[in-house]
Design an enzyme around this catalytic site. Structure first.
Site, PDB file in Angstrom:
ATOM      1  N   ARG A 271     -24.636  74.299  45.006  1.00  0.00           N
ATOM      2  CA  ARG A 271     -23.391  75.042  45.247  1.00  0.00           C
ATOM      3  C   ARG A 271     -23.219  76.129  44.182  1.00  0.00           C
ATOM      4  O   ARG A 271     -23.263  75.839  42.981  1.00  0.00           O
ATOM      5  CB  ARG A 271     -22.200  74.073  45.199  1.00  0.00           C
ATOM      6  CG  ARG A 271     -20.846  74.735  45.303  1.00  0.00           C
ATOM      7  CD  ARG A 271     -20.625  75.326  46.666  1.00  0.00           C
ATOM      8  NE  ARG A 271     -19.274  75.886  46.795  1.00  0.00           N
ATOM      9  CZ  ARG A 271     -18.872  76.546  47.877  1.00  0.00           C
ATOM     10  NH1 ARG A 271     -19.691  76.742  48.911  1.00  0.00           N
ATOM     11  NH2 ARG A 271     -17.637  77.028  47.940  1.00  0.00           N
ATOM     12  N   GLU A 366     -11.601  40.319  46.731  1.00  0.00           N
ATOM     13  CA  GLU A 366     -12.227  39.238  45.948  1.00  0.00           C
ATOM     14  C   GLU A 366     -11.660  39.163  44.531  1.00  0.00           C
ATOM     15  O   GLU A 366     -12.385  38.973  43.565  1.00  0.00           O
ATOM     16  CB  GLU A 366     -13.754  39.350  45.969  1.00  0.00           C
ATOM     17  CG  GLU A 366     -14.266  39.147  47.388  1.00  0.00           C
ATOM     18  CD  GLU A 366     -15.742  38.825  47.522  1.00  0.00           C
ATOM     19  OE1 GLU A 366     -16.278  38.131  46.654  1.00  0.00           O
ATOM     20  OE2 GLU A 366     -16.332  39.271  48.513  1.00  0.00           O
TER      21      GLU A 366
HETATM   22  C1  LIG Z   1     -10.563  45.227  53.649  1.00  0.00           C
HETATM   23  C2  LIG Z   1     -10.266  43.870  53.101  1.00  0.00           C
HETATM   24  C3  LIG Z   1     -11.157  42.819  53.320  1.00  0.00           C
HETATM   25  C4  LIG Z   1     -10.845  41.535  52.869  1.00  0.00           C
HETATM   26  N1  LIG Z   1     -11.690  40.472  53.175  1.00  0.00           N
HETATM   27  C5  LIG Z   1     -11.282  39.203  52.912  1.00  0.00           C
HETATM   28  C6  LIG Z   1     -12.036  38.081  53.378  1.00  0.00           C
HETATM   29  O1  LIG Z   1     -13.105  38.211  54.007  1.00  0.00           O
HETATM   30  N2  LIG Z   1     -11.552  36.819  53.153  1.00  0.00           N
HETATM   31  C7  LIG Z   1     -10.379  36.621  52.469  1.00  0.00           C
HETATM   32  O2  LIG Z   1      -9.994  35.467  52.318  1.00  0.00           O
HETATM   33  N3  LIG Z   1      -9.650  37.667  51.996  1.00  0.00           N
HETATM   34  C8  LIG Z   1     -10.076  38.946  52.205  1.00  0.00           C
HETATM   35  N4  LIG Z   1      -9.321  40.016  51.749  1.00  0.00           N
HETATM   36  C9  LIG Z   1      -8.094  39.749  51.015  1.00  0.00           C
HETATM   37  C10 LIG Z   1      -8.142  40.147  49.532  1.00  0.00           C
HETATM   38  O3  LIG Z   1      -8.987  39.285  48.830  1.00  0.00           O
HETATM   39  C11 LIG Z   1      -6.699  40.140  49.023  1.00  0.00           C
HETATM   40  O4  LIG Z   1      -6.052  41.259  49.606  1.00  0.00           O
HETATM   41  C12 LIG Z   1      -6.603  40.197  47.513  1.00  0.00           C
HETATM   42  O5  LIG Z   1      -7.070  39.002  46.934  1.00  0.00           O
HETATM   43  C13 LIG Z   1      -5.167  40.450  47.018  1.00  0.00           C
HETATM   44  O6  LIG Z   1      -4.270  39.600  47.644  1.00  0.00           O
HETATM   45  P1  LIG Z   1      -2.939  40.206  48.307  1.00  0.00           P
HETATM   46  O7  LIG Z   1      -3.369  41.319  49.191  1.00  0.00           O
HETATM   47  O8  LIG Z   1      -2.182  39.088  48.923  1.00  0.00           O
HETATM   48  O9  LIG Z   1      -2.127  40.816  47.104  1.00  0.00           O
HETATM   49  P2  LIG Z   1      -1.046  40.026  46.184  1.00  0.00           P
HETATM   50  O10 LIG Z   1      -1.643  38.752  45.710  1.00  0.00           O
HETATM   51  O11 LIG Z   1       0.236  39.969  46.909  1.00  0.00           O
HETATM   52  O12 LIG Z   1      -0.922  41.017  44.965  1.00  0.00           O
HETATM   53  C14 LIG Z   1      -0.168  42.214  45.015  1.00  0.00           C
HETATM   54  C15 LIG Z   1      -0.232  42.877  43.630  1.00  0.00           C
HETATM   55  O13 LIG Z   1       0.343  42.005  42.640  1.00  0.00           O
HETATM   56  C16 LIG Z   1      -0.586  41.758  41.621  1.00  0.00           C
HETATM   57  N5  LIG Z   1      -0.378  40.400  41.091  1.00  0.00           N
HETATM   58  C17 LIG Z   1      -0.302  39.243  41.798  1.00  0.00           C
HETATM   59  N6  LIG Z   1      -0.123  38.207  40.957  1.00  0.00           N
HETATM   60  C18 LIG Z   1      -0.098  38.716  39.699  1.00  0.00           C
HETATM   61  C19 LIG Z   1       0.042  38.151  38.405  1.00  0.00           C
HETATM   62  N7  LIG Z   1       0.178  36.829  38.203  1.00  0.00           N
HETATM   63  N8  LIG Z   1       0.007  38.981  37.337  1.00  0.00           N
HETATM   64  C20 LIG Z   1      -0.143  40.331  37.492  1.00  0.00           C
HETATM   65  N9  LIG Z   1      -0.281  40.917  38.705  1.00  0.00           N
HETATM   66  C21 LIG Z   1      -0.267  40.119  39.785  1.00  0.00           C
HETATM   67  C22 LIG Z   1      -1.947  41.922  42.262  1.00  0.00           C
HETATM   68  O14 LIG Z   1      -2.969  42.158  41.293  1.00  0.00           O
HETATM   69  C23 LIG Z   1      -1.683  43.110  43.175  1.00  0.00           C
HETATM   70  O15 LIG Z   1      -1.763  44.295  42.424  1.00  0.00           O
HETATM   71  C24 LIG Z   1      -9.656  41.313  52.144  1.00  0.00           C
HETATM   72  C25 LIG Z   1      -8.771  42.383  51.901  1.00  0.00           C
HETATM   73  C26 LIG Z   1      -9.054  43.629  52.390  1.00  0.00           C
HETATM   74  C27 LIG Z   1      -8.040  44.730  52.167  1.00  0.00           C
END
Ligand SMILES: Cc1cc2nc3c(=O)[nH]c(=O)nc-3n(C[C@H](O)[C@H](O)[C@H](O)COP(=O)(O)OP(=O)(O)OC[C@H]3O[C@@H](n4cnc5c(N)ncnc54)[C@H](O)[C@@H]3O)c2cc1C
Length: 384
Positions: A271, A366
């Site tokens: 580029r 994860e």
């Molecule tokens: C595309 C995709 C694929 C996925 N695939 C799978 C799969 O195959 N199997 C499966 O089981 N799951 C799967 N997941 C789920 C994924 O593992 C979860 O979304 C993730 O672990 C976070 O959980 P949550 O979305 O409920 O967020 P929450 O747990 O609600 O967290 C929300 C926010 O709060 C923060 N938080 C929570 N507790 C605390 C604490 N004690 N201290 C500080 N901060 C905190 C978190 O870090 C985050 O920033 C997938 C998710 C996506 C988006």
């Protein structure tokens, strides 16, 4: 510790690199745009043995190890993360729980077809009300005669609704301990079991050629023999599965970080602006040097965690460090790659746009970055 690859691993790396370049790169953009699962690519990955990499030959695997899996994931993700996460979830979340904790009968029934890529498995842990706090599982399983009756729901489950999905291993509360805490168990639910409903795919920001769905269970009956490992051991099982999965996700994140370097380096050389390649500007060179440093360091981190895992040494802290670091630098590199590409970086036809969209989830799936920091602090002896 020497983290250079031995000749066998290097050959695997080259094979997957060529496959990603020759087969995936020309096609994946269209699948991504159409939000379509790339069956033909996944079939070829199965034929190459990628889904069987870390499993013994007696179960249809390639007799390799977690390092081999990470090498393949890194090379795939250098080109595309949707296919990489399909492999990661199929192996470390789908097949691994059965391999690590299943009965001999379960292994013989499922692993050969999973290793060949003919059947994909999913792992259902996350629920609408609990993700990071995975012990808060609300799905229940009650033993009724010689059957488990499962009720509840799971969300965001990878590989759970493709035409080749054969099963989802779900975590469910199967009782209470004396102190009132739940006893969680893992149970195999084959696809098509009555009462087991798989929703339409989510509309996602990234990983658009991978399959992610919400699942619901209404009086779903499966044989008692579908229990994976001991009743009440599900929590310990998924902690182990997630520790290993973090090594794999870290390799995938490293691949994305490296893919951003690859794309940006060649773009910076061709580029032109102000009459010369943009890569002649020190500002661009420094970005590229930093991106290379981050991808290289992330690689050392995941290989270190994988070597410990393979050696049977403790690797929990190293896996969390690798996952936290590599996902952070994947997001950094994707942002800088887009910047180096200017307006073209915002166009979906450019691979870096896909990488940018695919990077953010790496800090969430994860175990979020906050959860990794909690794990690292705990391993450092700090109480929760
Ligand atoms: C595309 C995709 C694929 C996925 N695939 C799978 C799969 O195959 N199997 C499966 O089981 N799951 C799967 N997941 C789920 C994924 O593992 C979860 O979304 C993730 O672990 C976070 O959980 P949550 O979305 O409920 O967020 P929450 O747990 O609600 O967290 C929300 C926010 O709060 C923060 N938080 C929570 N507790 C605390 C604490 N004690 N201290 C500080 N901060 C905190 C978190 O870090 C985050 O920033 C997938 C998710 C996506 C988006």
């Amino acid at each position: 510790m020497d983290h250079r690859l031995n000749p066998e691993h290097e050959e695997l790396r080259r094979t997957v690199e060529a496959f990603a370049h020759d087969v995936i790169a020309p096609k994946i953009g269209d699948f991504y745009e159409r939000h379509e699962f790339p069956y033909e690519i996944v079939r070829e990955m199965g034929q190459m043995g990628l889904f069987g990499l870390p499993f013994p030959e007696e179960y249809g695997g390639m007799g390799g190890d977690y390092l081999a899996l990470g090498i393949a994931l890194e090379e795939l993700a250098r080109v595309d993360s949707s296919v990489a996460i399909t492999l990661e979830a199929g192996v470390s979340l789908g097949a691994m729980p059965i391999f690590r904790f299943g009965t001999e009968e379960q292994k013989r029934e499922w692993l050969p077809r999973m290793c060949s890529g003919e059947v994909l498995g999913a792992f259902g842990l996350t629920e609408p009300e609990c993700g990071s706090d995975a012990g808060g599982t609300r799905t229940t399983a009650v033993l009724d005669g010689d059957e488990w009756v499962i009720n509840g729901s799971k969300c965001f489950i990878t590989n759970s609704g493709t035409d080749i999905t054969g099963l989802v291993t779900v975590t469910a509360v199967t009782g209470r301990k004396d102190d009132g805490r739940p006893r969680i168990s893992s149970i195999i639910v084959p696809s098509g079991t009555p009462g087991f409903t798989v929703a339409a795919p989510y509309s996602k920001v990234g990983w658009n050629a991978s399959d992610t769905r919400e699942l619901s269970f209404s009086d779903v009956r499966v044989p008692a023999a579908n229990l994976v490992g001991e009743e009440g051991r599900g929590y310990a099982q998924f902690l182990r599965i997630l520790d290993e999965g973090r090594v794999a996700i870290s390799a995938l994140a490293t691949g994305l970080a490296q893919g951003c370097v690859d794309e940006s380096l060649s773009y910076a050389k061709t580029r032109k602006a102000f009459g010369r390649p943009i890569g002649d500007n020190q500002a661009i060179q420094f970005k590229l040097a930093d991106m290379e440093m981050k991808a290289h360091t992330a690689r050392l981190a995941w290989r270190d965690a994988a070597s410990r895992l393979v050696a049977g040494d403790p690797f929990k802290k190293e896996a969390a460090l690798a996952k936290l670091y590599s996902s952070t630098v994947a997001v950094d590199n994707a942002r800088e790659a887009t910047q180096i590409h200017g307006g073209y970086g915002f166009m979906n036809e450019y691979p870096v746009a896909r990488m940018w969209r695919d990077s953010k989830i790496l800090e969430i799936g994860e175990g979020t970055s906050e959860v990794q920091r909690m794990l690292i602090a705990r391993e450092m002896g700090l109480s929760a």
